[in-house]
Motif scaffolding. Sequence first.
Motif, PDB file in Angstrom:
ATOM      1  N   TYR A 187      -4.660  16.089  -4.741  1.00  0.00           N
ATOM      2  CA  TYR A 187      -5.725  15.091  -4.672  1.00  0.00           C
ATOM      3  C   TYR A 187      -7.102  15.752  -4.581  1.00  0.00           C
ATOM      4  O   TYR A 187      -7.269  16.761  -3.900  1.00  0.00           O
ATOM      5  CB  TYR A 187      -5.522  14.185  -3.452  1.00  0.00           C
ATOM      6  CG  TYR A 187      -6.659  13.235  -3.209  1.00  0.00           C
ATOM      7  CD1 TYR A 187      -6.843  12.130  -4.027  1.00  0.00           C
ATOM      8  CD2 TYR A 187      -7.554  13.429  -2.174  1.00  0.00           C
ATOM      9  CE1 TYR A 187      -7.888  11.241  -3.826  1.00  0.00           C
ATOM     10  CE2 TYR A 187      -8.602  12.556  -1.957  1.00  0.00           C
ATOM     11  CZ  TYR A 187      -8.770  11.464  -2.787  1.00  0.00           C
ATOM     12  OH  TYR A 187      -9.804  10.602  -2.589  1.00  0.00           O
TER      13      TYR A 187
ATOM     14  N   LYS B  26       0.819  -1.217   0.000  1.00  0.00           N
ATOM     15  CA  LYS B  26       0.000   0.000   0.000  1.00  0.00           C
ATOM     16  C   LYS B  26       0.853   1.268   0.000  1.00  0.00           C
ATOM     17  O   LYS B  26       0.791   2.088   0.919  1.00  0.00           O
ATOM     18  CB  LYS B  26      -0.976  -0.014   1.172  1.00  0.00           C
ATOM     19  CG  LYS B  26      -1.928  -1.179   1.109  1.00  0.00           C
ATOM     20  CD  LYS B  26      -2.880  -1.191   2.258  1.00  0.00           C
ATOM     21  CE  LYS B  26      -3.797  -2.399   2.139  1.00  0.00           C
ATOM     22  NZ  LYS B  26      -4.693  -2.529   3.257  1.00  0.00           N
TER      23      LYS B  26
ATOM     24  N   TYR C  54      -9.932   6.046   1.783  1.00  0.00           N
ATOM     25  CA  TYR C  54      -8.619   5.898   1.149  1.00  0.00           C
ATOM     26  C   TYR C  54      -7.941   7.229   0.848  1.00  0.00           C
ATOM     27  O   TYR C  54      -6.854   7.251   0.274  1.00  0.00           O
ATOM     28  CB  TYR C  54      -8.732   5.075  -0.142  1.00  0.00           C
ATOM     29  CG  TYR C  54      -9.852   5.498  -1.062  1.00  0.00           C
ATOM     30  CD1 TYR C  54      -9.733   6.602  -1.881  1.00  0.00           C
ATOM     31  CD2 TYR C  54     -11.046   4.790  -1.089  1.00  0.00           C
ATOM     32  CE1 TYR C  54     -10.755   6.998  -2.719  1.00  0.00           C
ATOM     33  CE2 TYR C  54     -12.085   5.176  -1.928  1.00  0.00           C
ATOM     34  CZ  TYR C  54     -11.934   6.273  -2.738  1.00  0.00           C
ATOM     35  OH  TYR C  54     -12.958   6.663  -3.553  1.00  0.00           O
TER      36      TYR C  54
ATOM     37  N   GLU D 282       2.319   5.001  -0.843  1.00  0.00           N
ATOM     38  CA  GLU D 282       1.692   6.307  -1.040  1.00  0.00           C
ATOM     39  C   GLU D 282       1.593   6.585  -2.535  1.00  0.00           C
ATOM     40  O   GLU D 282       2.478   6.208  -3.313  1.00  0.00           O
ATOM     41  CB  GLU D 282       2.530   7.407  -0.397  1.00  0.00           C
ATOM     42  CG  GLU D 282       2.575   7.348   1.096  1.00  0.00           C
ATOM     43  CD  GLU D 282       3.446   8.449   1.672  1.00  0.00           C
ATOM     44  OE1 GLU D 282       4.135   9.166   0.909  1.00  0.00           O
ATOM     45  OE2 GLU D 282       3.447   8.591   2.896  1.00  0.00           O
ATOM     46  N   ILE D 283       0.551   7.272  -2.930  1.00  0.00           N
ATOM     47  CA  ILE D 283       0.381   7.653  -4.331  1.00  0.00           C
ATOM     48  C   ILE D 283       0.727   9.131  -4.430  1.00  0.00           C
ATOM     49  O   ILE D 283       0.024   9.978  -3.887  1.00  0.00           O
ATOM     50  CB  ILE D 283      -1.056   7.344  -4.805  1.00  0.00           C
ATOM     51  CG1 ILE D 283      -1.303   5.841  -4.661  1.00  0.00           C
ATOM     52  CG2 ILE D 283      -1.263   7.812  -6.242  1.00  0.00           C
ATOM     53  CD1 ILE D 283      -2.729   5.416  -4.839  1.00  0.00           C
TER      54      ILE D 283
ATOM     55  N   ASN E 190      -6.189   9.213   2.575  1.00  0.00           N
ATOM     56  CA  ASN E 190      -4.847   9.398   3.151  1.00  0.00           C
ATOM     57  C   ASN E 190      -3.759   8.654   2.387  1.00  0.00           C
ATOM     58  O   ASN E 190      -2.579   8.803   2.690  1.00  0.00           O
ATOM     59  CB  ASN E 190      -4.834   8.979   4.622  1.00  0.00           C
ATOM     60  CG  ASN E 190      -5.106   7.506   4.815  1.00  0.00           C
ATOM     61  OD1 ASN E 190      -5.559   6.816   3.899  1.00  0.00           O
ATOM     62  ND2 ASN E 190      -4.858   7.020   6.017  1.00  0.00           N
ATOM     63  N   LYS E 191      -4.104   7.876   1.384  1.00  0.00           N
ATOM     64  CA  LYS E 191      -3.106   7.179   0.562  1.00  0.00           C
ATOM     65  C   LYS E 191      -2.485   8.118  -0.471  1.00  0.00           C
ATOM     66  O   LYS E 191      -1.467   7.792  -1.069  1.00  0.00           O
ATOM     67  CB  LYS E 191      -3.731   5.990  -0.169  1.00  0.00           C
ATOM     68  CG  LYS E 191      -4.236   4.918   0.756  1.00  0.00           C
ATOM     69  CD  LYS E 191      -3.070   4.270   1.455  1.00  0.00           C
ATOM     70  CE  LYS E 191      -3.517   3.230   2.443  1.00  0.00           C
ATOM     71  NZ  LYS E 191      -2.448   2.834   3.320  1.00  0.00           N
ATOM     72  N   PHE E 192      -3.099   9.258  -0.697  1.00  0.00           N
ATOM     73  CA  PHE E 192      -2.653  10.193  -1.728  1.00  0.00           C
ATOM     74  C   PHE E 192      -1.892  11.336  -1.086  1.00  0.00           C
ATOM     75  O   PHE E 192      -2.424  12.062  -0.254  1.00  0.00           O
ATOM     76  CB  PHE E 192      -3.867  10.720  -2.500  1.00  0.00           C
ATOM     77  CG  PHE E 192      -4.645   9.621  -3.173  1.00  0.00           C
ATOM     78  CD1 PHE E 192      -4.291   9.182  -4.438  1.00  0.00           C
ATOM     79  CD2 PHE E 192      -5.717   9.021  -2.537  1.00  0.00           C
ATOM     80  CE1 PHE E 192      -4.995   8.160  -5.055  1.00  0.00           C
ATOM     81  CE2 PHE E 192      -6.435   8.002  -3.150  1.00  0.00           C
ATOM     82  CZ  PHE E 192      -6.071   7.565  -4.407  1.00  0.00           C
ATOM     83  N   THR E 193      -0.632  11.496  -1.474  1.00  0.00           N
ATOM     84  CA  THR E 193       0.183  12.559  -0.887  1.00  0.00           C
ATOM     85  C   THR E 193       0.434  13.695  -1.876  1.00  0.00           C
ATOM     86  O   THR E 193       0.933  14.738  -1.486  1.00  0.00           O
ATOM     87  CB  THR E 193       1.535  12.005  -0.392  1.00  0.00           C
ATOM     88  OG1 THR E 193       2.212  11.392  -1.493  1.00  0.00           O
ATOM     89  CG2 THR E 193       1.328  10.991   0.724  1.00  0.00           C
TER      90      THR E 193
END
Length: 89
Positions: free
Chosen positions: A60, A28, A52, A30-31, A54-57
């Motif tokens: 977004y 998983k 989801y 970071e994107i 918080n997966k995008f840094t």
Amino acid sequence: MIHNYRWRQSLEAGEAKYDSLEKRLAAKPEIKVPTITIGSDFDGAFADGKVYANKFTGKYEHRVLKGIGHNVPQEDPKAFAQAIIDVSK
């Protein structure tokens, strides 16, 4: 398609040539690239995308479309195309 559903439920083995990619995705990561995710009112409690987010840094945005299912390009091609245009800005 049936194999895909079985694979996603861990009932079938996946393609061995993709094992290294699957391992990387399972971590998983970071994107970091600019991203627009799309949900719909069909998604119920998950429509807002907060699960989801918080997966995008990188840059977004999450958009919620009304009255569509899971096939956005077919069900709302204008909104899909606009998201592609907007994320590239």
